[in-house]
Write an enzyme that holds these catalytic residues in place. Structure first.
Site, PDB file in Angstrom:
ATOM      1  N   ASP A  24       0.954  -1.260   0.109  1.00  0.00           N
ATOM      2  CA  ASP A  24       0.122  -0.078  -0.057  1.00  0.00           C
ATOM      3  C   ASP A  24       0.818   1.167   0.051  1.00  0.00           C
ATOM      4  O   ASP A  24       1.912   1.117   0.479  1.00  0.00           O
ATOM      5  CB  ASP A  24      -0.927   0.108   1.096  1.00  0.00           C
ATOM      6  CG  ASP A  24      -1.939   0.908   1.071  1.00  0.00           C
ATOM      7  OD1 ASP A  24      -2.326   1.364  -0.083  1.00  0.00           O
ATOM      8  OD2 ASP A  24      -2.780   1.187   2.084  1.00  0.00           O
ATOM      9  N   HIS A  41       2.149   3.260  -9.047  1.00  0.00           N
ATOM     10  CA  HIS A  41       1.889   1.714  -9.300  1.00  0.00           C
ATOM     11  C   HIS A  41       2.998   1.034 -10.207  1.00  0.00           C
ATOM     12  O   HIS A  41       3.541   0.126  -9.988  1.00  0.00           O
ATOM     13  CB  HIS A  41       0.624   1.400  -9.959  1.00  0.00           C
ATOM     14  CG  HIS A  41      -0.487   1.851  -9.298  1.00  0.00           C
ATOM     15  ND1 HIS A  41      -0.771   1.828  -7.894  1.00  0.00           N
ATOM     16  CD2 HIS A  41      -1.801   2.649  -9.647  1.00  0.00           C
ATOM     17  CE1 HIS A  41      -2.051   2.168  -7.687  1.00  0.00           C
ATOM     18  NE2 HIS A  41      -2.491   2.737  -8.560  1.00  0.00           N
ATOM     19  N   TRP A  73     -12.200  -2.050  -7.726  1.00  0.00           N
ATOM     20  CA  TRP A  73     -13.239  -1.533  -8.773  1.00  0.00           C
ATOM     21  C   TRP A  73     -13.790  -0.610  -8.408  1.00  0.00           C
ATOM     22  O   TRP A  73     -14.281   0.253  -9.337  1.00  0.00           O
ATOM     23  CB  TRP A  73     -13.966  -2.797  -8.877  1.00  0.00           C
ATOM     24  CG  TRP A  73     -13.679  -3.962  -9.455  1.00  0.00           C
ATOM     25  CD1 TRP A  73     -13.555  -5.423  -8.882  1.00  0.00           C
ATOM     26  CD2 TRP A  73     -13.044  -4.608 -10.554  1.00  0.00           C
ATOM     27  NE1 TRP A  73     -13.067  -6.212  -9.464  1.00  0.00           N
ATOM     28  CE2 TRP A  73     -12.776  -5.722 -10.591  1.00  0.00           C
ATOM     29  CE3 TRP A  73     -12.517  -3.849 -11.865  1.00  0.00           C
ATOM     30  CZ2 TRP A  73     -12.032  -6.714 -11.517  1.00  0.00           C
ATOM     31  CZ3 TRP A  73     -12.060  -4.436 -12.839  1.00  0.00           C
ATOM     32  CH2 TRP A  73     -11.888  -5.771 -12.764  1.00  0.00           C
ATOM     33  N   LEU A 135      10.247 -20.824  -4.596  1.00  0.00           N
ATOM     34  CA  LEU A 135       9.644 -19.662  -3.947  1.00  0.00           C
ATOM     35  C   LEU A 135       8.255 -19.582  -4.489  1.00  0.00           C
ATOM     36  O   LEU A 135       8.106 -19.639  -5.603  1.00  0.00           O
ATOM     37  CB  LEU A 135      10.434 -18.415  -3.924  1.00  0.00           C
ATOM     38  CG  LEU A 135       9.262 -17.060  -3.440  1.00  0.00           C
ATOM     39  CD1 LEU A 135       9.169 -16.937  -1.968  1.00  0.00           C
ATOM     40  CD2 LEU A 135       9.915 -15.972  -3.699  1.00  0.00           C
ATOM     41  N   GLU A 211       1.498 -12.842  12.825  1.00  0.00           N
ATOM     42  CA  GLU A 211       1.975 -11.530  13.483  1.00  0.00           C
ATOM     43  C   GLU A 211       2.054 -10.438  12.577  1.00  0.00           C
ATOM     44  O   GLU A 211       2.300 -10.735  11.121  1.00  0.00           O
ATOM     45  CB  GLU A 211       3.576 -11.793  13.661  1.00  0.00           C
ATOM     46  CG  GLU A 211       3.821 -13.141  14.535  1.00  0.00           C
ATOM     47  CD  GLU A 211       3.215 -12.774  15.889  1.00  0.00           C
ATOM     48  OE1 GLU A 211       3.228 -11.623  16.427  1.00  0.00           O
ATOM     49  OE2 GLU A 211       3.022 -14.094  16.714  1.00  0.00           O
TER      50      GLU A 211
HETATM   51  C1  IPE Z   1      -5.816  -2.685  -0.306  1.00  0.00           C
HETATM   52  O1  IPE Z   1      -5.216  -1.400  -0.052  1.00  0.00           O
HETATM   53  C2  IPE Z   1      -5.528  -3.647  -1.516  1.00  0.00           C
HETATM   54  C3  IPE Z   1      -4.246  -3.491  -2.134  1.00  0.00           C
HETATM   55  C4  IPE Z   1      -2.991  -3.297  -1.700  1.00  0.00           C
HETATM   56  C5  IPE Z   1      -4.350  -4.395  -3.426  1.00  0.00           C
HETATM   57  P1  IPE Z   1      -6.484  -0.161  -0.396  1.00  0.00           P
HETATM   58  O2  IPE Z   1      -5.561   0.978  -0.464  1.00  0.00           O
HETATM   59  O3  IPE Z   1      -7.348  -0.444  -1.345  1.00  0.00           O
HETATM   60  O4  IPE Z   1      -7.056  -0.582   1.027  1.00  0.00           O
HETATM   61  P2  IPE Z   1      -7.995   0.584   1.895  1.00  0.00           P
HETATM   62  O5  IPE Z   1      -9.086   1.074   0.713  1.00  0.00           O
HETATM   63  O6  IPE Z   1      -7.206   1.850   2.085  1.00  0.00           O
HETATM   64  O7  IPE Z   1      -8.320  -0.182   3.060  1.00  0.00           O
HETATM   65  C1  IPE Z   2      -1.744   0.164  -3.255  1.00  0.00           C
HETATM   66  O1  IPE Z   2      -1.519   1.446  -3.457  1.00  0.00           O
HETATM   67  C2  IPE Z   2      -1.834  -0.479  -4.581  1.00  0.00           C
HETATM   68  C3  IPE Z   2      -3.244  -0.774  -5.051  1.00  0.00           C
HETATM   69  C4  IPE Z   2      -4.437  -0.767  -4.219  1.00  0.00           C
HETATM   70  C5  IPE Z   2      -3.567  -1.247  -6.306  1.00  0.00           C
HETATM   71  P1  IPE Z   2      -2.735   2.706  -3.444  1.00  0.00           P
HETATM   72  O2  IPE Z   2      -2.811   2.781  -4.607  1.00  0.00           O
HETATM   73  O3  IPE Z   2      -3.784   2.145  -2.645  1.00  0.00           O
HETATM   74  O4  IPE Z   2      -1.928   3.697  -2.545  1.00  0.00           O
HETATM   75  P2  IPE Z   2      -2.448   4.770  -1.847  1.00  0.00           P
HETATM   76  O5  IPE Z   2      -2.861   4.088  -0.423  1.00  0.00           O
HETATM   77  O6  IPE Z   2      -3.693   5.585  -2.328  1.00  0.00           O
HETATM   78  O7  IPE Z   2      -1.522   5.793  -1.314  1.00  0.00           O
HETATM   79 MG    MG Z   3      -4.151   2.330  -0.365  1.00  0.00          MG
END
Ligand code: IPE
Ligand code: IPE
Ligand code: MG
Length: 252
Positions: A24, A41, A73, A135, A211
């Site tokens: 994230d 990304h 989505w 892996l 954990e």
């Molecule tokens: C969770 O991240 C999904 C992925 C990393 C693929 P999100 O950024 O979508 O999660 P929320 O919406 O902040 O909980």
């Molecule tokens: C995680 O990064 C990647 C996906 C959910 C695809 P985010 O796109 O959620 O990045 P933030 O949380 O908005 O910074």
């Molecule tokens: Mg996110």
């Protein structure tokens, strides 16, 4: 079959046998640099490469990465389609390399929702790496933990319809083989980058005794050193699985 942490105490290891990561912070990484979110990304894919290599070197057996949740989505259509294209490009480019590194790739999630070309690439990549076992890399795409439990229950009842009239006979051991991560032990360590402290519908069943490690670092910046710090922290955890500390010390 791997042991369920609620049915038997799993074996202990210094390096997690199974590491699960919510990658994230890509969007915030990019926004901070006045770049479009999708640039984050793209950089995130480089981190995947780095982390896969580092896990291979450190002897992690299973690495599971959350790439796209069933709720993602809801994002703007341009971001969703950019993510899909990136997924396709990454598969096209990286699968050969993964094969050379002894990595077995699997994708878990409801991939029927993806365009046919992406589904085909996923199937081909899984097939091409199926003989590897250095892996086990699992990418969760259009994945949701609740979807997983429901699809497992549906498949169990479809294969054993007699259970519908005898629900008492449904137990963990009956259900878990149908979960999409049934081939792996439960995660020992979970890492979420980007500072949020939540599960966001990732492996909700399988994380029961994992954990949980949270870091502020955005995913594009997450380094092999950051990974080692998480492993260091993991080594200091006392994994009791319901027992007392004294019991553990007595058996040491
Ligand atoms: C969770 O991240 C999904 C992925 C990393 C693929 P999100 O950024 O979508 O999660 P929320 O919406 O902040 O909980
Ligand atoms: C995680 O990064 C990647 C996906 C959910 C695809 P985010 O796109 O959620 O990045 P933030 O949380 O908005 O910074
Ligand atoms: Mg996110």
């Amino acid at each position: 079959m791997h042991k369920s942490s609620t049915l038997a105490v799993p074996e202990h290891s210094d390096v997690p046998r199974h590491l699960a990561i919510i990658m994230d912070g890509n969007g915030r990484w990019a926004t901070q640099r006045f770049l479009p979110r999708t640039a984050g990304h793209v950089r995130g894919v480089q981190t995947v490469r780095r982390v896969v290599e580092a896990c291979g070197r450190r002897g992690v057996g299973y690495l599971s990465l959350f790439a796209f949740s069933s709720e993602n989505w809801r994002r703007p259509p341009e971001e969703v389609s950019r993510l899909m294209r990136l997924f396709v490009q990454t598969l096209e480019k990286e699968v050969g390399k993964l094969g050379d590194q002894g990595v077995r790739l699997r994708v878990v999630g409801d991939i029927a929702a993806f365009e046919p070309r992406l589904q085909e690439l996923i199937r081909a990549a899984e097939e091409r790496t199926a003989h590897n076992d250095a892996l086990h890399l699992t990418v969760a795409a259009n994945y949701g933990g609740r979807w997983d439990i429901l699809q497992a229950m549906k498949r169990l009842l479809a294969e054993r319809p007699e259970l519908a009239s005898d629900p008492q006979a449904i137990d963990e051991a009956a259900l878990t083989p149908y979960l999409s991560m049934a081939f792996a032990p439960e995660p020992d360590l979970f890492i979420r980058t980007g500072g949020e402290q939540r599960i966001s519908n990732f492996l909700v069943w399988q994380l029961a005794y994992t954990e949980l490690y949270f870091t502020e670092r955005y995913w594009p910046d997450f380094s092999a050193h950051d990974l080692d710090e998480a492993f260091e922290w993991y080594r200091t955890r006392e994994r009791r699985f319901g027992r007392t500390s004294a019991q553990l010390k007595g058996s040491a």
